[in-house]
Design an enzyme around this catalytic site. Sequence first.
Site, mmCIF file in Angstrom:
data_model
loop_
_atom_site.group_PDB
_atom_site.id
_atom_site.type_symbol
_atom_site.label_atom_id
_atom_site.label_comp_id
_atom_site.label_asym_id
_atom_site.label_seq_id
_atom_site.Cartn_x
_atom_site.Cartn_y
_atom_site.Cartn_z
ATOM 1 N N SER A 1 0.855 -1.179 0.000
ATOM 2 C CA SER A 1 0.000 0.000 0.000
ATOM 3 C C SER A 1 0.895 1.236 0.000
ATOM 4 O O SER A 1 1.774 1.373 0.856
ATOM 5 C CB SER A 1 -0.886 -0.034 1.250
ATOM 6 O OG SER A 1 -1.699 1.110 1.327
ATOM 7 N N GLY B 1 -4.367 -4.757 5.635
ATOM 8 C CA GLY B 1 -3.301 -4.541 6.609
ATOM 9 C C GLY B 1 -3.566 -3.271 7.399
ATOM 10 O O GLY B 1 -4.261 -2.370 6.922
ATOM 11 N N ASP C 1 -13.992 -2.157 2.306
ATOM 12 C CA ASP C 1 -13.094 -2.396 3.444
ATOM 13 C C ASP C 1 -13.867 -1.962 4.698
ATOM 14 O O ASP C 1 -14.550 -2.777 5.338
ATOM 15 C CB ASP C 1 -11.793 -1.589 3.234
ATOM 16 C CG ASP C 1 -10.854 -1.592 4.442
ATOM 17 O OD1 ASP C 1 -11.178 -2.195 5.470
ATOM 18 O OD2 ASP C 1 -9.773 -0.949 4.367
ATOM 19 N N ASP D 1 -7.208 2.876 -3.179
ATOM 20 C CA ASP D 1 -7.958 2.862 -1.911
ATOM 21 C C ASP D 1 -8.225 4.303 -1.493
ATOM 22 O O ASP D 1 -7.289 5.070 -1.257
ATOM 23 C CB ASP D 1 -7.149 2.147 -0.827
ATOM 24 C CG ASP D 1 -7.925 1.987 0.482
ATOM 25 O OD1 ASP D 1 -9.072 2.468 0.568
ATOM 26 O OD2 ASP D 1 -7.364 1.392 1.424
ATOM 27 N N GLU E 1 -11.047 0.573 -3.740
ATOM 28 C CA GLU E 1 -11.426 0.191 -2.382
ATOM 29 C C GLU E 1 -12.092 1.364 -1.656
ATOM 30 O O GLU E 1 -11.558 2.481 -1.645
ATOM 31 C CB GLU E 1 -10.141 -0.241 -1.657
ATOM 32 C CG GLU E 1 -10.317 -0.826 -0.278
ATOM 33 C CD GLU E 1 -8.952 -1.216 0.320
ATOM 34 O OE1 GLU E 1 -7.958 -1.359 -0.431
ATOM 35 O OE2 GLU E 1 -8.889 -1.363 1.548
ATOM 36 N N LYS F 1 -0.922 -0.879 -4.464
ATOM 37 C CA LYS F 1 -2.171 -0.173 -4.145
ATOM 38 C C LYS F 1 -1.833 1.278 -3.863
ATOM 39 O O LYS F 1 -0.978 1.565 -3.022
ATOM 40 C CB LYS F 1 -2.814 -0.850 -2.933
ATOM 41 C CG LYS F 1 -3.810 -0.008 -2.147
ATOM 42 C CD LYS F 1 -4.572 -0.864 -1.156
ATOM 43 C CE LYS F 1 -4.770 -0.180 0.176
ATOM 44 N NZ LYS F 1 -5.485 -1.034 1.141
ATOM 45 N N LYS G 1 -10.190 -7.724 7.063
ATOM 46 C CA LYS G 1 -9.236 -7.366 8.119
ATOM 47 C C LYS G 1 -9.803 -7.929 9.409
ATOM 48 O O LYS G 1 -10.871 -7.491 9.870
ATOM 49 C CB LYS G 1 -9.127 -5.847 8.264
ATOM 50 C CG LYS G 1 -8.365 -5.156 7.147
ATOM 51 C CD LYS G 1 -8.384 -3.661 7.373
ATOM 52 C CE LYS G 1 -7.644 -2.924 6.268
ATOM 53 N NZ LYS G 1 -7.938 -1.482 6.315
ATOM 54 N N LYS H 1 -3.015 4.907 -2.472
ATOM 55 C CA LYS H 1 -4.003 5.637 -1.691
ATOM 56 C C LYS H 1 -4.417 6.859 -2.513
ATOM 57 O O LYS H 1 -3.541 7.564 -3.055
ATOM 58 C CB LYS H 1 -3.381 6.081 -0.359
ATOM 59 C CG LYS H 1 -3.110 4.925 0.591
ATOM 60 C CD LYS H 1 -4.414 4.320 1.081
ATOM 61 C CE LYS H 1 -4.180 3.386 2.254
ATOM 62 N NZ LYS H 1 -5.462 2.849 2.769
HETATM 63 C C1 NPQ Z 1 -6.587 0.416 4.576
HETATM 64 N N1 NPQ Z 1 -4.273 0.124 5.465
HETATM 65 O O1 NPQ Z 1 -6.537 -0.548 3.840
HETATM 66 C C2 NPQ Z 1 -5.551 0.673 5.671
HETATM 67 C C3 NPQ Z 1 -5.634 1.994 6.215
HETATM 68 C C4 NPQ Z 1 -4.719 2.411 7.304
HETATM 69 C C5 NPQ Z 1 -2.183 -0.665 4.585
HETATM 70 O O2 NPQ Z 1 -3.536 0.819 3.475
HETATM 71 C C6 NPQ Z 1 -2.170 3.298 11.488
HETATM 72 C C7 NPQ Z 1 -2.960 2.201 11.734
HETATM 73 C C8 NPQ Z 1 -2.196 3.887 10.260
HETATM 74 C C9 NPQ Z 1 -3.786 1.713 10.761
HETATM 75 C C10 NPQ Z 1 -3.069 3.982 8.016
HETATM 76 C C11 NPQ Z 1 -3.389 0.171 4.440
HETATM 77 C C12 NPQ Z 1 -3.019 3.396 9.270
HETATM 78 C C13 NPQ Z 1 -3.835 2.298 9.520
HETATM 79 C C14 NPQ Z 1 -3.913 3.476 7.056
HETATM 80 C C15 NPQ Z 1 -4.655 1.807 8.521
HETATM 81 O O3 NPQ Z 1 -7.531 1.166 4.465
HETATM 82 MG MG MG Z 2 -8.617 0.159 2.908
#
Ligand code: NPQ
Ligand code: MG
Length: 372
Positions: free
Chosen positions: A137, A292, A240, A190, A215, A163, A264, A165
């Site tokens: 990501s 994640g 998600d 995402d 996403e 991926k 998740k 953001k």
């Molecule tokens: C998601 N994760 O899929 C999340 C969002 C996310 C890997 O993109 C601290 C703890 C910071 C959890 C930032 C990824 C974070 C977090 C982003 C989760 O939407």
């Molecule tokens: Mg997400």
Amino acid sequence: MSLIETIRLHRIDIPLVRPFRTSFGTQVARDVLLVEVVTDTGLSGWAECVAMEWPGYSAEYVDGAVNVLTEHLIPRVLVDRSCDAQAAHERMRRLVGHPMAKAALETAILDASLREQRRSLADYLGAVRTEVDCGVSVGIPTGIDALLEEVASYVDAGYRRIKLKIEPGWDEEAVRAVREAWPDIPLQTDANQAYTRDDTALLAAMDDCDLLLVEQPLPEDDLRGHALLAEQISTPVCLDESITSTATADTAIAYGATSIINIKPGRVGGYLEAKAIHDLCLARGIPVWCGGMLETGIGRAANVALAALPGFTLPGDTSASSRYFATDITEPFVLDDGRLRVPTGPGIGVEPIPTVLAEFTTWSAVIDARSR
Ligand code: NPQ
Ligand code: MG
């Protein structure tokens, strides 16, 4: 079955290798709560609570998780000291919300009981693979040059899917730049709820970029908005944040709000619920992948076990430790040909390295199960 002797909470603060910016904010370090369940045979089960320090991704946050665990969840579970994840799940079910806190307690109990049985979490969940494909990501960077540099480093490291953001103002241009530089790389986006129902054109503009999915473009409660959007864009919609249980997964699938699901375990209240969502999606022909939450090796190990189930047909956000941390609190997860090996040891198969854990610990608490 063994008995729970004590439960320890450990709060740690680990720096990230680079700031991670999403549509809801920027993170420079991970404030992580770990749950350790110690049994009467002296074994420890471990789990990681994926809540962030502030309610940006969902309503949960670390101080809230500490409070609900200490004041409500742990006392409820310790009505009976048996180290049984299913029983803990049933007891916690009558308390509303707080899936990330519940998941951490349930998983620590599950890890302890599996270690007692010398059985791996992967085996318990029904894993069919010994290694899993990994994606990565990519946070919102300072500009296109920085984006291409970061993506190049992940492609070179062997990641099998990228991926990006996105948010309004950082979407089509970024996606096109990456797609042009890597015409064949599996790519997805995402938005973390950053768009509205009026933004359909912004999302449709990326339909020719050959994306695996987009996403969570809309707010978590807007299932109908996602269903309407899915009819207007050709990129598959993947939920998600909206998927909080097997019931919401069933509803979202039935209403056409999602054609792929990011699972998740923290968001849905644990690995038992995550497995149930996986089973539902497998029966409905809905592909799933493991998300994640910037987990340390403790949370990562359990996610890799889950991602080895048969319905996980897309690469997950189960990246190597080095994607996030210079020093992980467990032995690091290292990418091998774009994959991570599924741990085979008892339980989650890894444990914190005591010296590293101590170095990062900012707070801890001990709850004695016998004095209740
Ligand atoms: C998601 N994760 O899929 C999340 C969002 C996310 C890997 O993109 C601290 C703890 C910071 C959890 C930032 C990824 C974070 C977090 C982003 C989760 O939407
Ligand atoms: Mg997400």
